[in-house]
Design a protein around this motif. Structure first.
Motif, PDB file in Angstrom:
ATOM      1  N   THR A   1     -63.087   1.099 -42.111  1.00  0.00           N
ATOM      2  CA  THR A   1     -64.314   0.351 -42.395  1.00  0.00           C
ATOM      3  C   THR A   1     -64.784  -0.507 -41.230  1.00  0.00           C
ATOM      4  O   THR A   1     -65.853  -1.116 -41.319  1.00  0.00           O
ATOM      5  CB  THR A   1     -64.108  -0.571 -43.610  1.00  0.00           C
ATOM      6  OG1 THR A   1     -63.134  -1.581 -43.282  1.00  0.00           O
ATOM      7  CG2 THR A   1     -63.634   0.215 -44.825  1.00  0.00           C
ATOM      8  N   ARG A   2     -64.018  -0.557 -40.143  1.00  0.00           N
ATOM      9  CA  ARG A   2     -64.311  -1.539 -39.094  1.00  0.00           C
ATOM     10  C   ARG A   2     -64.527  -0.911 -37.714  1.00  0.00           C
ATOM     11  O   ARG A   2     -63.980   0.145 -37.401  1.00  0.00           O
ATOM     12  CB  ARG A   2     -63.173  -2.567 -38.994  1.00  0.00           C
ATOM     13  CG  ARG A   2     -63.026  -3.415 -40.242  1.00  0.00           C
ATOM     14  CD  ARG A   2     -61.991  -4.517 -40.074  1.00  0.00           C
ATOM     15  NE  ARG A   2     -61.858  -5.279 -41.309  1.00  0.00           N
ATOM     16  CZ  ARG A   2     -62.638  -6.296 -41.655  1.00  0.00           C
ATOM     17  NH1 ARG A   2     -63.599  -6.700 -40.834  1.00  0.00           N
ATOM     18  NH2 ARG A   2     -62.461  -6.926 -42.803  1.00  0.00           N
TER      19      ARG A   2
ATOM     20  N   THR B   1     -77.451  -4.760 -45.937  1.00  0.00           N
ATOM     21  CA  THR B   1     -77.015  -5.863 -46.793  1.00  0.00           C
ATOM     22  C   THR B   1     -78.240  -6.553 -47.375  1.00  0.00           C
ATOM     23  O   THR B   1     -79.213  -6.799 -46.656  1.00  0.00           O
ATOM     24  CB  THR B   1     -76.190  -6.897 -45.993  1.00  0.00           C
ATOM     25  OG1 THR B   1     -75.050  -6.258 -45.431  1.00  0.00           O
ATOM     26  CG2 THR B   1     -75.734  -8.051 -46.880  1.00  0.00           C
TER      27      THR B   1
ATOM     28  N   ARG C   1     -74.099  -3.170 -49.043  1.00  0.00           N
ATOM     29  CA  ARG C   1     -73.437  -4.474 -49.175  1.00  0.00           C
ATOM     30  C   ARG C   1     -74.456  -5.445 -49.773  1.00  0.00           C
ATOM     31  O   ARG C   1     -75.644  -5.369 -49.426  1.00  0.00           O
ATOM     32  CB  ARG C   1     -72.985  -4.957 -47.792  1.00  0.00           C
ATOM     33  CG  ARG C   1     -72.032  -6.153 -47.807  1.00  0.00           C
ATOM     34  CD  ARG C   1     -71.624  -6.556 -46.386  1.00  0.00           C
ATOM     35  NE  ARG C   1     -71.080  -5.443 -45.606  1.00  0.00           N
ATOM     36  CZ  ARG C   1     -69.846  -4.965 -45.737  1.00  0.00           C
ATOM     37  NH1 ARG C   1     -69.029  -5.484 -46.641  1.00  0.00           N
ATOM     38  NH2 ARG C   1     -69.424  -3.962 -44.987  1.00  0.00           N
TER      39      ARG C   1
ATOM     40  N   ASP D   1     -64.974  -2.742 -53.365  1.00  0.00           N
ATOM     41  CA  ASP D   1     -64.180  -2.872 -52.133  1.00  0.00           C
ATOM     42  C   ASP D   1     -64.640  -4.049 -51.282  1.00  0.00           C
ATOM     43  O   ASP D   1     -64.616  -3.985 -50.047  1.00  0.00           O
ATOM     44  CB  ASP D   1     -64.243  -1.578 -51.314  1.00  0.00           C
ATOM     45  CG  ASP D   1     -63.669  -0.377 -52.061  1.00  0.00           C
ATOM     46  OD1 ASP D   1     -62.627  -0.547 -52.731  1.00  0.00           O
ATOM     47  OD2 ASP D   1     -64.270   0.713 -51.991  1.00  0.00           O
TER      48      ASP D   1
ATOM     49  N   ARG E   1     -67.671  -5.220 -51.061  1.00  0.00           N
ATOM     50  CA  ARG E   1     -69.068  -5.163 -50.609  1.00  0.00           C
ATOM     51  C   ARG E   1     -69.988  -6.022 -51.457  1.00  0.00           C
ATOM     52  O   ARG E   1     -71.095  -6.354 -51.035  1.00  0.00           O
ATOM     53  CB  ARG E   1     -69.568  -3.709 -50.613  1.00  0.00           C
ATOM     54  CG  ARG E   1     -68.982  -2.848 -49.496  1.00  0.00           C
ATOM     55  CD  ARG E   1     -69.571  -1.447 -49.482  1.00  0.00           C
ATOM     56  NE  ARG E   1     -69.098  -0.638 -50.596  1.00  0.00           N
ATOM     57  CZ  ARG E   1     -69.805  -0.316 -51.658  1.00  0.00           C
ATOM     58  NH1 ARG E   1     -71.065  -0.760 -51.778  1.00  0.00           N
ATOM     59  NH2 ARG E   1     -69.309   0.435 -52.615  1.00  0.00           N
TER      60      ARG E   1
ATOM     61  N   VAL F   1     -68.282 -10.819 -40.464  1.00  0.00           N
ATOM     62  CA  VAL F   1     -68.104  -9.632 -41.308  1.00  0.00           C
ATOM     63  C   VAL F   1     -69.111  -8.562 -40.920  1.00  0.00           C
ATOM     64  O   VAL F   1     -68.770  -7.404 -40.689  1.00  0.00           O
ATOM     65  CB  VAL F   1     -68.252  -9.978 -42.811  1.00  0.00           C
ATOM     66  CG1 VAL F   1     -68.156  -8.714 -43.670  1.00  0.00           C
ATOM     67  CG2 VAL F   1     -67.201 -11.001 -43.237  1.00  0.00           C
ATOM     68  N   THR F   2     -70.384  -8.966 -40.823  1.00  0.00           N
ATOM     69  CA  THR F   2     -71.468  -8.051 -40.483  1.00  0.00           C
ATOM     70  C   THR F   2     -72.503  -8.813 -39.661  1.00  0.00           C
ATOM     71  O   THR F   2     -72.317  -9.980 -39.342  1.00  0.00           O
ATOM     72  CB  THR F   2     -72.085  -7.432 -41.764  1.00  0.00           C
ATOM     73  OG1 THR F   2     -72.977  -6.380 -41.413  1.00  0.00           O
ATOM     74  CG2 THR F   2     -72.815  -8.477 -42.597  1.00  0.00           C
TER      75      THR F   2
ATOM     76  N   LEU G   1     -65.350  -6.401 -36.717  1.00  0.00           N
ATOM     77  CA  LEU G   1     -66.356  -6.546 -37.775  1.00  0.00           C
ATOM     78  C   LEU G   1     -66.529  -5.231 -38.517  1.00  0.00           C
ATOM     79  O   LEU G   1     -66.136  -4.165 -38.045  1.00  0.00           O
ATOM     80  CB  LEU G   1     -67.696  -6.986 -37.182  1.00  0.00           C
ATOM     81  CG  LEU G   1     -67.898  -8.510 -37.075  1.00  0.00           C
ATOM     82  CD1 LEU G   1     -66.897  -9.134 -36.124  1.00  0.00           C
ATOM     83  CD2 LEU G   1     -69.322  -8.823 -36.627  1.00  0.00           C
ATOM     84  N   LYS G   2     -67.133  -5.312 -39.677  1.00  0.00           N
ATOM     85  CA  LYS G   2     -67.396  -4.128 -40.474  1.00  0.00           C
ATOM     86  C   LYS G   2     -68.356  -3.187 -39.742  1.00  0.00           C
ATOM     87  O   LYS G   2     -69.259  -3.636 -39.029  1.00  0.00           O
ATOM     88  CB  LYS G   2     -68.006  -4.518 -41.825  1.00  0.00           C
ATOM     89  CG  LYS G   2     -67.039  -5.251 -42.755  1.00  0.00           C
ATOM     90  CD  LYS G   2     -65.968  -4.312 -43.295  1.00  0.00           C
ATOM     91  CE  LYS G   2     -65.180  -4.960 -44.420  1.00  0.00           C
ATOM     92  NZ  LYS G   2     -64.218  -4.021 -45.037  1.00  0.00           N
TER      93      LYS G   2
ATOM     94  N   ASP H   1     -71.137  -1.702 -40.094  1.00  0.00           N
ATOM     95  CA  ASP H   1     -72.465  -1.642 -40.704  1.00  0.00           C
ATOM     96  C   ASP H   1     -73.436  -1.401 -39.558  1.00  0.00           C
ATOM     97  O   ASP H   1     -73.832  -2.336 -38.851  1.00  0.00           O
ATOM     98  CB  ASP H   1     -72.800  -2.944 -41.431  1.00  0.00           C
ATOM     99  CG  ASP H   1     -71.901  -3.225 -42.626  1.00  0.00           C
ATOM    100  OD1 ASP H   1     -71.032  -2.401 -42.922  1.00  0.00           O
ATOM    101  OD2 ASP H   1     -72.083  -4.287 -43.255  1.00  0.00           O
TER     102      ASP H   1
ATOM    103  N   ASP I   1     -69.637  -0.147 -43.989  1.00  0.00           N
ATOM    104  CA  ASP I   1     -68.185  -0.060 -44.161  1.00  0.00           C
ATOM    105  C   ASP I   1     -67.624   1.226 -43.553  1.00  0.00           C
ATOM    106  O   ASP I   1     -66.638   1.788 -44.026  1.00  0.00           O
ATOM    107  CB  ASP I   1     -67.810  -0.117 -45.654  1.00  0.00           C
ATOM    108  CG  ASP I   1     -67.151  -1.438 -46.034  1.00  0.00           C
ATOM    109  OD1 ASP I   1     -67.127  -2.352 -45.189  1.00  0.00           O
ATOM    110  OD2 ASP I   1     -66.649  -1.550 -47.166  1.00  0.00           O
TER     111      ASP I   1
END
Length: 434
Positions: free
Chosen positions: A30-31, A122, A143, A178, A180, A356-357, A364-365, A367, A403
């Motif tokens: 996911t990263r 997101t 997300r 998960d 999100r 995270v994003t 980081l994720k 995305d 992700d």
């Protein structure tokens, strides 16, 4: 999940240390795990189960839409060219009263289609029947920070039921899909929620350790009503009620004084700037340059599709970059790079997802969105940030990952049935119209 790599791409990272480069980026699970300039080293190529040729694409963090009501896509085009209170009371609220859970599901799904295809990964959503909204997020792979928005203009027993619903939703869904899905606590606005009702939401946010979200100071009429009803303006009112003792994101913040901006900065309150919705409803133009100068985190939101009429966050980025130049007479006031950060990094920061994003950075994720630069409005390849902010649209988005999972490939959705969703949304509207 497999390890994969983009090679020979151009990357806008939103990271000050390496804001733009041509090279490679590796994802494991996911990263994002590694990236660098130039051709990918052989050991990275050997480790990748899939290698994507990034030639002709500009990769950047997925966009973060920090205020909206996704199910209101069913009311797109209804009651246009009206002032906010007329639009709400005589057009939106009567039709929204007919919404069922299925209406919310299909309206949200329609919005998810539009957001993914225009690069939003997101989003923040405030509405009712939030379990159905969460189902769409779970299925779509997006997300989201979700919140059961609550209007408190109702009897006390109904208030209690709405508060219980908001708390129940938070307990059921915070951290779901998960991780999100995250949840916020949301009294709708100071003018739709009595003070003692807001304090109950503040207490719930403390009990659940969750952030808060509300509409605030969107129109002059709303501010004046707050002064008549409670003897002070909305910022002071919410501060007295303890809302800003929690991490808080307020939508709009159009009509603010210098003192209010200073207080928001002191309390670390973030503002979701919704320029297109505010223009369409003639609510005004928020003092974004002053907010940013004071240290307030300002992100971007589309609001619902009924007051926009689209969920294309690139339009908000462009409008935010342009309108404040026109209002201030200063072409340097919101540079293109700052407008882009408002739609990415600052969006993540405003909802507690920085780190995270909102950036392309190892750890980081993953995305990530990819814009095709093999189009006339990207030529010549001079200042790509300027091209993105002033010239590109959501239609330039070809690929989307959240992700590390691909949601859009060559403009085609991989997780949602676009044709069925549009048909179901039209069916829902026909029923609502009666």
């Amino acid at each position: 999940m497999k390890r994969w790599l983009i090679n020979n791409g151009t990357f806008l990272t939103m990271d000050e240390l390496q804001p733009q480069f041509t090279g490679w980026l590796a994802v494991d699970g996911t990263r994002i795990v590694a990236m660098g300039e130039g051709p990918a080293p052989q050991h990275e190529l050997n480790a990748a189960a899939e290698i994507i040729d990034g030639t002709g694409y500009l990769y950047m963090p997925g966009l973060v839409n920090t205020h909206g009501h996704a199910a209101m896509s069913l009311l797109r085009g209804v009651g246009g060219d009206l002032a906010l209170q007329d639009w709400l009371q005589n057009h939106m609220w009567p039709m929204e009263a007919k919404f069922t859970g299925d209406d919310v599901y299909w309206g949200t799904a329609l919005s998810a289609v539009e957001m993914i295809k225009s690069g939003t990964t997101t989003f923040v959503d405030m509405y009712d029947h939030m379990n159905r909204v969460a189902e769409v997020v779970e299925t779509s792979g997006m997300r989201a920070s979700l919140t059961r928005g609550v209007i408190g203009l109702c009897p006390e027993d109904v208030q209690r039921a709405k508060l219980a619903d908001a708390i129940g939703f938070a307990k059921d869904w915070h951290g779901a899909a998960d991780g999100r899905i995250r949840v916020m606590i949301s009294p709708h606005a100071p003018y739709t929620c009595p003070p003692d009702f807001i304090t109950k939401f503040v207490q719930a946010a403390h009990d659940l350790d969750l952030p808060m979200h509300t509409h605030m100071s969107e129109t002059i009429a709303e501010v004046e009503q707050n002064v008549r009803d409670y003897g002070c303006r909305p910022v002071e009112h919410l501060d007295r009620l303890g809302m800003f003792s929690r991490p808080t994101l307020v939508a709009h913040g159009v009509h603010l004084t210098d003192e209010e901006i200073a207080l928001l900065a002191e309390r670390k309150v973030a503002v979701s700037h919704n320029p297109v919705s505010n223009l369409k409803l003639a609510s005004g133009v928020a003092r974004v340059p002053d907010l940013l100068k004071a240290g307030v985190t300002v992100s971007l939101g589309t609001d619902g599709a009924a007051s926009n009429n689209n969920l294309n966050l690139f339009q908000e980025i462009t409008t935010a970059a342009l309108i404040h130049k026109g209002v201030s007479g200063d072409p340097t006031v919101i540079p293109a790079s700052e407008a882009l950060r408002m739609g990415t990094l600052y969006g993540a920061r405003s909802i507690g997802l920085e780190g995270v994003t909102g950036q392309l950075k190892p750890g980081l994720k993953a995305d990530i969105i990819a814009l095709s630069t093999n189009k006339s409005h990207f030529v010549p390849h001079t200042d790509l940030i300027s091209h993105v902010v002033y010239g590109s649209t959501g239609n330039d988005v070809s690929h989307v990952w959240v992700d590390g999972r691909q949601l859009l490939r060559n403009g085609q959705l991989l997780t949602l049935d676009e044709e069925r969703i549009m048909a179901e949304a039209q069916r829902c509207y026909e029923r609502l119209r009666g």
